[in-house]
Design a protein around this motif. Structure first.
Motif, PDB file in Angstrom:
ATOM      1  N   PRO A 126       0.838  -1.207   0.000  1.00 47.15           N
ATOM      2  CA  PRO A 126       0.000   0.000   0.000  1.00 47.15           C
ATOM      3  C   PRO A 126       0.871   1.254   0.000  1.00 47.15           C
ATOM      4  O   PRO A 126       2.056   1.197   0.336  1.00 47.15           O
ATOM      5  CB  PRO A 126      -0.792  -0.120   1.306  1.00 47.15           C
ATOM      6  N   SER A 127       0.249   2.391  -0.353  1.00 51.93           N
ATOM      7  CA  SER A 127       1.069   3.597  -0.477  1.00 51.93           C
ATOM      8  C   SER A 127       0.892   4.583   0.666  1.00 51.93           C
ATOM      9  O   SER A 127       1.571   5.607   0.711  1.00 51.93           O
ATOM     10  CB  SER A 127       0.782   4.286  -1.813  1.00 51.93           C
ATOM     11  N   ASP A 128      -0.018   4.302   1.600  1.00 52.81           N
ATOM     12  CA  ASP A 128      -0.144   5.178   2.769  1.00 52.81           C
ATOM     13  C   ASP A 128      -0.784   4.424   3.937  1.00 52.81           C
ATOM     14  O   ASP A 128      -1.178   3.252   3.800  1.00 52.81           O
ATOM     15  CB  ASP A 128      -0.931   6.455   2.424  1.00 52.81           C
ATOM     16  N   ALA A 129      -0.864   5.120   5.084  1.00 46.45           N
ATOM     17  CA  ALA A 129      -1.353   4.455   6.304  1.00 46.45           C
ATOM     18  C   ALA A 129      -2.795   3.963   6.127  1.00 46.45           C
ATOM     19  O   ALA A 129      -3.158   2.895   6.634  1.00 46.45           O
ATOM     20  CB  ALA A 129      -1.260   5.413   7.492  1.00 46.45           C
ATOM     21  N   ARG A 130      -3.582   4.730   5.396  1.00 44.65           N
ATOM     22  CA  ARG A 130      -4.977   4.275   5.187  1.00 44.65           C
ATOM     23  C   ARG A 130      -5.011   2.997   4.389  1.00 44.65           C
ATOM     24  O   ARG A 130      -5.827   2.104   4.611  1.00 44.65           O
ATOM     25  CB  ARG A 130      -5.786   5.376   4.520  1.00 44.65           C
ATOM     26  N   GLY A 131      -4.115   2.898   3.411  1.00 47.08           N
ATOM     27  CA  GLY A 131      -4.019   1.665   2.618  1.00 47.08           C
ATOM     28  C   GLY A 131      -3.575   0.493   3.486  1.00 47.08           C
ATOM     29  O   GLY A 131      -4.100  -0.621   3.369  1.00 47.08           O
ATOM     30  N   VAL A 132      -2.619   0.754   4.391  1.00 49.24           N
ATOM     31  CA  VAL A 132      -2.171  -0.309   5.308  1.00 49.24           C
ATOM     32  C   VAL A 132      -3.359  -0.767   6.151  1.00 49.24           C
ATOM     33  O   VAL A 132      -3.620  -1.968   6.307  1.00 49.24           O
ATOM     34  CB  VAL A 132      -1.029   0.199   6.224  1.00 49.24           C
ATOM     35  N   ALA A 133      -4.095   0.207   6.684  1.00 57.57           N
ATOM     36  CA  ALA A 133      -5.238  -0.122   7.553  1.00 57.57           C
ATOM     37  C   ALA A 133      -6.268  -0.957   6.790  1.00 57.57           C
ATOM     38  O   ALA A 133      -6.793  -1.948   7.313  1.00 57.57           O
ATOM     39  CB  ALA A 133      -5.874   1.165   8.077  1.00 57.57           C
ATOM     40  N   ALA A 134      -6.532  -0.575   5.544  1.00 61.78           N
ATOM     41  CA  ALA A 134      -7.533  -1.308   4.756  1.00 61.78           C
ATOM     42  C   ALA A 134      -7.049  -2.734   4.473  1.00 61.78           C
ATOM     43  O   ALA A 134      -7.837  -3.695   4.536  1.00 61.78           O
ATOM     44  CB  ALA A 134      -7.807  -0.553   3.450  1.00 61.78           C
ATOM     45  N   CYS A 135      -5.760  -2.887   4.170  1.00 58.10           N
ATOM     46  CA  CYS A 135      -5.203  -4.236   3.936  1.00 58.10           C
ATOM     47  C   CYS A 135      -5.343  -5.096   5.192  1.00 58.10           C
ATOM     48  O   CYS A 135      -5.759  -6.259   5.138  1.00 58.10           O
ATOM     49  CB  CYS A 135      -3.720  -4.172   3.568  1.00 58.10           C
ATOM     50  N   VAL A 136      -4.970  -4.528   6.353  1.00 61.49           N
ATOM     51  CA  VAL A 136      -5.012  -5.290   7.603  1.00 61.49           C
ATOM     52  C   VAL A 136      -6.454  -5.695   7.912  1.00 61.49           C
ATOM     53  O   VAL A 136      -6.742  -6.845   8.275  1.00 61.49           O
ATOM     54  CB  VAL A 136      -4.396  -4.471   8.763  1.00 61.49           C
ATOM     55  N   ASP A 143      -6.936  -4.573  14.154  1.00 63.55           N
ATOM     56  CA  ASP A 143      -8.319  -4.442  13.656  1.00 63.55           C
ATOM     57  C   ASP A 143      -8.427  -3.325  12.608  1.00 63.55           C
ATOM     58  O   ASP A 143      -9.524  -2.959  12.184  1.00 63.55           O
ATOM     59  CB  ASP A 143      -9.293  -4.167  14.818  1.00 63.55           C
ATOM     60  N   GLY A 144      -7.297  -2.748  12.228  1.00 63.25           N
ATOM     61  CA  GLY A 144      -7.322  -1.724  11.177  1.00 63.25           C
ATOM     62  C   GLY A 144      -7.428  -0.298  11.697  1.00 63.25           C
ATOM     63  O   GLY A 144      -7.432   0.646  10.909  1.00 63.25           O
ATOM     64  N   THR A 145      -7.492  -0.123  13.018  1.00 59.26           N
ATOM     65  CA  THR A 145      -7.523   1.256  13.563  1.00 59.26           C
ATOM     66  C   THR A 145      -6.159   1.915  13.359  1.00 59.26           C
ATOM     67  O   THR A 145      -5.124   1.297  13.640  1.00 59.26           O
ATOM     68  CB  THR A 145      -7.803   1.215  15.090  1.00 59.26           C
ATOM     69  N   ILE A 146      -6.199   3.179  12.912  1.00 56.16           N
ATOM     70  CA  ILE A 146      -4.939   3.929  12.822  1.00 56.16           C
ATOM     71  C   ILE A 146      -4.782   4.744  14.109  1.00 56.16           C
ATOM     72  O   ILE A 146      -5.678   5.521  14.456  1.00 56.16           O
ATOM     73  CB  ILE A 146      -4.937   4.896  11.615  1.00 56.16           C
ATOM     74  N   VAL A 147      -3.675   4.561  14.824  1.00 57.30           N
ATOM     75  CA  VAL A 147      -3.439   5.341  16.042  1.00 57.30           C
ATOM     76  C   VAL A 147      -2.336   6.357  15.741  1.00 57.30           C
ATOM     77  O   VAL A 147      -1.214   5.978  15.402  1.00 57.30           O
ATOM     78  CB  VAL A 147      -3.020   4.443  17.231  1.00 57.30           C
ATOM     79  N   ASP A 148      -2.672   7.630  15.868  1.00 59.05           N
ATOM     80  CA  ASP A 148      -1.726   8.692  15.523  1.00 59.05           C
ATOM     81  C   ASP A 148      -1.025   9.212  16.778  1.00 59.05           C
ATOM     82  O   ASP A 148      -1.621   9.941  17.572  1.00 59.05           O
ATOM     83  CB  ASP A 148      -2.494   9.833  14.822  1.00 59.05           C
ATOM     84  N   GLY A 149       0.220   8.809  16.929  1.00 59.63           N
ATOM     85  CA  GLY A 149       1.021   9.324  18.051  1.00 59.63           C
ATOM     86  C   GLY A 149       2.246  10.037  17.508  1.00 59.63           C
ATOM     87  O   GLY A 149       3.324   9.952  18.094  1.00 59.63           O
ATOM     88  N   MET A 150       2.061  10.760  16.373  1.00 57.95           N
ATOM     89  CA  MET A 150       3.201  11.433  15.707  1.00 57.95           C
ATOM     90  C   MET A 150       3.536  12.738  16.430  1.00 57.95           C
ATOM     91  O   MET A 150       3.535  13.817  15.825  1.00 57.95           O
ATOM     92  CB  MET A 150       2.863  11.694  14.234  1.00 57.95           C
ATOM     93  N   ARG A 151       3.832  12.638  17.717  1.00 58.47           N
ATOM     94  CA  ARG A 151       4.171  13.847  18.485  1.00 58.47           C
ATOM     95  C   ARG A 151       5.685  14.000  18.564  1.00 58.47           C
ATOM     96  O   ARG A 151       6.400  13.004  18.704  1.00 58.47           O
ATOM     97  CB  ARG A 151       3.585  13.743  19.899  1.00 58.47           C
TER      98      ARG A 151
END
Ligand code: FAD
Ligand code: MLT
Ligand code: ZN
Length: 464
Positions: free
Chosen positions: A45-55, A173-181
């Motif tokens: 996949p080319s982005d995090a959303r794509g990764v989430a959808a694949c998973v 489960d495909g949830t994206i957790v954003d901890g990019m702090r």
């Protein structure tokens, strides 16, 4: 399965899903070419959303997900071995440097960025990303975080864990957790990112990271020392640590067998200093002037104390690189030399000489035809006690001999490469039942359906 592949192809877009056996081969084979697994496909996949959808799609279809970065890992953690239905999820198309903050000394990147590219991006703004290892031209940030990689600058800067400020992960489960702090200080609740650092793809997919940067040092000193014994090597390490203090970046040890192996492949090369049983490579850096004088004083101290027999201090960065090449080509030369049994042990630094003596005798006397090739990060107490197997010796028997001695020395069976699948069956002998139960509880809590990299780190039956 066809419907899953159709869904993955739609998520990944043109060229993003590989299903032809010839295309899969390099992804299902580990760097050493020792382990070869099986996968239904490689999804890129080319982005995090794509990764989430694949998973999410794989979880719904009951198909395992094996995350893969540069596939340079040395523990078979990214190789889908013995899995009935699995895909390799490769981050190789996620290579964007998201932002670089020279004032805040941080960089935000996609997890598929190659380490060398992150080092260059930092260098372009006069900053340093200090993680360094021989696989830096291929290893990716996600893989380096997932293995909590070490390398040759741990002495000064720590392992990957010390360099991560924030991460973004996709849960099973495909949830994206954003901890990019990009925060230096943050005590708001559990520091959950630490769970994913070193989790070897078994808890989720790392899709992004914010990393610490440092000032790019203006001065550098590299020296190679010839030493007569492992005892002298650790004493010489202590001398240079004492003399150089915080300027010391790394201190690497290798035996003359490593030098012989290289010269066998590159006969035009000459030894950089007189032949010794062991060599110490010392790297120091500083933004302040006077480093060269400090390095000369450090070398004089260890020569005067009789811990080193000979030494050379690089006169230019080309000479520094030439000295480093003796250390950085060892793993590749070992691969060329044929079958080997890998070890990535750590023991207390002062016990390295006793460990080397006992393990060398045990291996070479018990396993006919073997030759020890020991090298590593002596300042971290981390020795790659690798063993060239010859025709007859069996890798897992040699592993058992070495790891029993590691236990006697209160050491670790993996200092930086991780457990993966290569060491999984030995983990139970080196961690207490309470520690194993804690690991299983974490795995079950984060990945109750066992989607993420089953068979890596933990035995899949225990994790059920
Ligand atoms: P991979 O090999 O692709 O994967 C490694 C593990 O991480 C697997 O379990 C995989 O499932 C998981 N993973 C990968 N990407 C992700 C992701 N995005 N999210 C979640 N999980 C993921 N290691 C050291 O520590 N120090 C060294 O000095 C060192 N030197 C090396 C020298 C050579 C020549 C080679 C070949 C290897 C060396 N290594 C070293 C080992 C290796 O480079 C590291 O383990 C590195 O961190 C692996 O990164 P990778 O991107 O290749 O990961
Ligand atoms: C290294 O330090 O070069 C690698 O981690 C070691 C290895 O090849 O075992
Ligand atoms: Zn190493």
């Amino acid at each position: 399965m066809d419907s899953l592949l159709t869904e993955l192809a739609a998520i990944c877009g043109p060229g993003g899903l590989l299903t032809e056996p010839a295309d899969l081969r390099s992804y299902v084979t580990d760097w050493r070419g020792v382990f070869v697994g099986n996968a239904l496909a490689v999804a890129r996949p080319s982005d995090a959303r794509g990764v989430a959808a694949c998973v999410r799609a794989c979880a719904a279809a009951g198909v395992a997900v094996v995350p893969q970065g540069g596939n340079t890992g040395l523990a078979a953690g990214a190789t889908p071995l013995d899995l009935e239905r699995a895909i390799v999820l490769s981050l190789s198309r996620m290579r964007t440097i998201r932002s670089c903050d020279a004032i805040g000394f941080s960089i935000a990147v996609d997890a598929g960025c190659v380490l060398a590219d992150v080092q260059s991006a930092a260098g372009a703004v006069q900053r340093l990303f200090p993680l360094s290892l021989a696989a830096e031209g291929s290893a990716q940030i996600g893989g380096l975080i997932a293995t909590n990689a070490g390398g040759t600058a741990v002495l000064r800067h720590g392992s990957m864990r010390a360099l991560v400020l924030g991460i973004e992960v996709v849960l099973p489960d495909g949830t994206i957790v954003d901890g990019m702090r990009a925060l230096r200080k943050d005590n708001a609740g559990y520091d959950w990112k630490q769970l994913f650092i070193g989790s070897e793809g078994t808890l989720g997919v790392i899709t992004g990271a914010v990393l610490r940067l440092f000032a790019k040092p203006a001065h550098r000193a590299t020296a190679l020392l010839g030493v007569a014994s492992a005892a002298d090597a650790v004493a010489a390490y202590a001398d240079v640590q004492e003399a150089l203090g915080e300027a010391l970046v790394g201190c690497e040890l290798f035996s003359d067998r490593a030098v012989e192996l290289r010269i066998a492949h590159e006969p035009q090369l000459h030894r950089p200093i007189a032949r010794h049983p062991w060599y110490l490579l010392v790297e120091a850096s500083s933004s302040l002037p006077g480093l060269r004088g400090g390095a000369e004083a450090a070398l004089a101290l260890t020569l005067e104390r009789g811990h080193a027999g000979d030494c050379v201090l690089a006169e230019s960065s080309a000479q520094s690189e030439a000295l480093w090449s003796w250390r950085e080509t060892i793993t590749e030369n070992e691969r060329r030399a044929g079958r080997s049994a890998k070890h990535d042990v750590s023991v207390p630094i002062s016990r390295i000489p006793a460990f080397l003596a006992r393990a060398t005798e045990a291996v070479e006397c018990t396993h006919a035809g073997t030759r020890v090739l020991a090298f590593g990060h002596v300042g971290d107490g981390n020795i790659h006690f690798n063993v060239l197997l010859g025709d007859r010796a069996v890798a897992h028997e040699v592993n058992a001999t070495v790891h029993a001695i590691v236990r006697d020395f209160s050491g670790s069976i993996t200092a930086e490469h991780g457990i993966g699948r290569y060491r999984r069956d030995e983990l139970a002998q080196h961690r207490s039942p309470a520690e194993l139960a804690l690991m299983l509880a974490v795995k079950r809590a984060v990945d109750p359906r066992g989607v993420m990299n089953p068979g890596a780190v933990l035995n899949p039956h225990d994790a059920d």
